[in-house]
Design a protein around this motif. Structure first.
Motif, PDB file in Angstrom:
ATOM      1  N   LYS A   1      -6.976 -10.535 -21.624  1.00  0.00           N
ATOM      2  CA  LYS A   1      -7.168 -11.990 -21.627  1.00  0.00           C
ATOM      3  C   LYS A   1      -8.042 -12.411 -20.439  1.00  0.00           C
ATOM      4  N   ILE A   2      -7.786 -11.803 -19.270  1.00  0.00           N
ATOM      5  CA  ILE A   2      -8.610 -12.099 -18.085  1.00  0.00           C
ATOM      6  C   ILE A   2     -10.045 -11.636 -18.345  1.00  0.00           C
ATOM      7  N   ALA A   3     -10.185 -10.463 -18.982  1.00  0.00           N
ATOM      8  CA  ALA A   3     -11.519  -9.934 -19.287  1.00  0.00           C
ATOM      9  C   ALA A   3     -12.265 -10.879 -20.233  1.00  0.00           C
ATOM     10  N   ARG A   4     -11.580 -11.398 -21.247  1.00  0.00           N
ATOM     11  CA  ARG A   4     -12.219 -12.364 -22.187  1.00  0.00           C
ATOM     12  C   ARG A   4     -12.684 -13.601 -21.420  1.00  0.00           C
ATOM     13  N   HIS A   5     -11.843 -14.036 -20.472  1.00  0.00           N
ATOM     14  CA  HIS A   5     -12.141 -15.246 -19.695  1.00  0.00           C
ATOM     15  C   HIS A   5     -13.471 -15.113 -18.945  1.00  0.00           C
ATOM     16  N   VAL A   6     -13.824 -13.879 -18.550  1.00  0.00           N
ATOM     17  CA  VAL A   6     -15.085 -13.698 -17.824  1.00  0.00           C
ATOM     18  C   VAL A   6     -16.161 -13.100 -18.749  1.00  0.00           C
TER      19      VAL A   6
ATOM     20  N   VAL B   1     -16.218  -2.546 -12.961  1.00  0.00           N
ATOM     21  CA  VAL B   1     -17.291  -2.261 -11.997  1.00  0.00           C
ATOM     22  C   VAL B   1     -18.474  -1.657 -12.756  1.00  0.00           C
ATOM     23  N   GLU B   2     -18.177  -0.676 -13.586  1.00  0.00           N
ATOM     24  CA  GLU B   2     -19.202   0.048 -14.359  1.00  0.00           C
ATOM     25  C   GLU B   2     -19.963  -0.901 -15.300  1.00  0.00           C
ATOM     26  N   TRP B   3     -19.227  -1.801 -15.962  1.00  0.00           N
ATOM     27  CA  TRP B   3     -19.861  -2.712 -16.929  1.00  0.00           C
ATOM     28  C   TRP B   3     -20.500  -3.929 -16.260  1.00  0.00           C
TER      29      TRP B   3
ATOM     30  N   PRO C   1     -18.051  -8.285 -11.836  1.00  0.00           N
ATOM     31  CA  PRO C   1     -17.307  -8.509 -10.588  1.00  0.00           C
ATOM     32  C   PRO C   1     -16.434  -9.765 -10.645  1.00  0.00           C
ATOM     33  N   GLU C   2     -16.848 -10.760 -11.495  1.00  0.00           N
ATOM     34  CA  GLU C   2     -16.071 -12.007 -11.565  1.00  0.00           C
ATOM     35  C   GLU C   2     -14.669 -11.791 -12.153  1.00  0.00           C
ATOM     36  N   PHE C   3     -14.465 -10.658 -12.828  1.00  0.00           N
ATOM     37  CA  PHE C   3     -13.130 -10.317 -13.343  1.00  0.00           C
ATOM     38  C   PHE C   3     -12.132 -10.267 -12.174  1.00  0.00           C
ATOM     39  N   PHE C   4     -12.535  -9.607 -11.079  1.00  0.00           N
ATOM     40  CA  PHE C   4     -11.638  -9.433  -9.924  1.00  0.00           C
ATOM     41  C   PHE C   4     -11.385 -10.764  -9.229  1.00  0.00           C
TER      42      PHE C   4
ATOM     43  N   GLU D   1     -12.360   1.146  -2.345  1.00  0.00           N
ATOM     44  CA  GLU D   1     -13.548   0.286  -2.443  1.00  0.00           C
ATOM     45  C   GLU D   1     -13.117  -1.144  -2.719  1.00  0.00           C
ATOM     46  N   TYR D   2     -13.782  -2.074  -2.062  1.00  0.00           N
ATOM     47  CA  TYR D   2     -13.429  -3.492  -2.256  1.00  0.00           C
ATOM     48  C   TYR D   2     -13.943  -3.975  -3.601  1.00  0.00           C
ATOM     49  N   LEU D   3     -13.051  -4.555  -4.408  1.00  0.00           N
ATOM     50  CA  LEU D   3     -13.441  -4.995  -5.752  1.00  0.00           C
ATOM     51  C   LEU D   3     -13.708  -6.480  -5.822  1.00  0.00           C
ATOM     52  N   GLY D   4     -12.976  -7.259  -5.048  1.00  0.00           N
ATOM     53  CA  GLY D   4     -13.176  -8.702  -5.092  1.00  0.00           C
ATOM     54  C   GLY D   4     -11.923  -9.410  -4.639  1.00  0.00           C
TER      55      GLY D   4
END
Length: 367
Positions: A290-295, A319-321, A324-327, A358-361
């Motif tokens: 749901k969070i992924a759809r939101h971004v 990260v791969e796709w 970054p706004e997901f985090f 690694e810092y994701l967000g």
């Protein structure tokens, strides 16, 4: 205070606190001193409301001094002190009353904020009271007016203390003699919660207003790299106790909490789950989707997210796709849920890292 262990099958055996062990040893040593004999077992009353019998060994006595030991049994909740040898040495004193102190392997308090004043042995108020009243009743049963010194020691205490938070709390040189009820309830969370509460009080007494809460040792290492300007006392391992720790921080008057950790635990916080132990709350991949759809992650990726092995794996894909706004969105949601849980009036930040740091967000909210 590491990861919780898998719960064994069947009824759990409870154990006894270091405070109860120390009290039993003090009674055995005093009896050995008075009666000039080896005392192999004693029975003491513990605050949980029961009589408990302890076995003793290494009992030695002279006309002026005696000692007795017991092995701490944590029951089915083995913590760092499980299996430790606790010793009490009792001597006659010229001063009336019962003097209690710590010897080898019992820490000393060096920072304010704990229930024991700076400079004293780290024997908490309830164990002190237990020792005092147990020793006092042995003396009064025999109409003895003499004063007594009791010294509690733990030969491996300095080594054991390395596995605890004592150093951070400013308790140096060994372990603490703890316990409020005398009994260790299996998988009880009370000792973990108590150490979080103490850590908050110590931080507050150092004048700290921003604390960093992490889910474990690895997250804490990353957090210390993220915020090198903050003193060690500002970093507290909250384990799975997100809600409890946030409420404690507000209660002691902190202005800001910074959470640092990995995807799995914080995907639960984002759903409003404030106790994030794996057993009590599995990862909800449909919530992560749901969070992924939101971004705006495309629909064809959803099946992959829903059947992922771990939340961290989903983080790697984001990260791969290139999302970054997901985090950021996940972090904002975490902050909102925590603010809601503690009823606001604080600044809350959430910072997400990958498994290898690694810092994701992240995000920050204030109310």
């Amino acid at each position: 205070m590491g990861e919780m262990l898998d719960v064994p099958e069947g009824p759990l055996r409870h154990g006894y606190t270091t405070g109860a062990c120390a009290t039993a040893c003090a009674k055995a040593a005093l009896l050995a001193l008075i009666e000039q004999r080896v005392v192999e077992e004693t029975t003491i009353w513990i605050p949980a409301g029961e009589w408990v019998t302890f076995q003793h060994h290494d009992v030695r006595y002279t006309a002026s001094e005696a000692q007795a030991a017991t092995i701490k049994d944590g029951g089915d909740d083995p913590d760092a002190t499980h299996g430790a040898k606790i010793i009490a040495t009792v001597t006659w004193s010229d001063k009336p009353g019962v003097e209690i102190d710590g010897g080898v392997g019992v820490g000393r308090v060096t920072k304010p904020g704990l229930p024991i004043p700076v400079g004293m042995a780290a024997i908490n108020p309830v164990p002190r009271q237990m020792i005092q009243s147990t020793v006092g009743s042995v003396l009064s049963e025999r109409d003895m007016e003499r004063g007594v010194n009791v010294v509690i020691s733990v030969p491996d205490g300095e080594e054991i203390a390395k596995k605890t938070l004592n150093g951070r709390l400013g308790i140096l040189g060994g372990i603490s003699i703890l316990g409020t009820r005398g009994i260790v309830v299996p998988f009880s969370t009370s000792s973990y919660k108590a150490s979080i509460a103490y850590a908050m009080s110590v931080a507050k007494a150092q004048g700290i207003q921003t604390i960093v809460l992490t889910t474990g040792g690895r997250s804490e290492k990353y957090a210390m790299k993220l915020f090198p300007e903050l003193p060690d006392e500002a970093f507290i391992e909250m384990g799975d106790f997100v809600g409890f720790s946030a409420k404690q921080a507000k209660r002691v008057g902190m202005k800001e909490i910074r959470f640092v950790g990995m995807m799995g635990k914080f995907s639960k916080v984002a759903q409003g789950i404030m106790m994030v132990h794996a057993k009590s709350a599995p990862i909800d991949f449909s919530f992560i989707a749901k969070i992924a759809r939101h971004v705006a992650v495309p629909e064809e990726k959803m099946e992959q997210i829903l059947t992922a092995n771990t939340a961290n794996q989903v983080g790697d894909w984001m990260v791969e796709w290139g999302y970054p706004e997901f985090f950021h969105h996940l972090a904002v949601t975490c902050c909102e849920q925590v603010l809601d849980h503690i009823r606001g009036e604080m600044r809350i930040a959430t910072h997400l890292t990958s498994l290898n740091g690694e810092y994701l967000g992240g995000a920050e909210l204030e109310s």
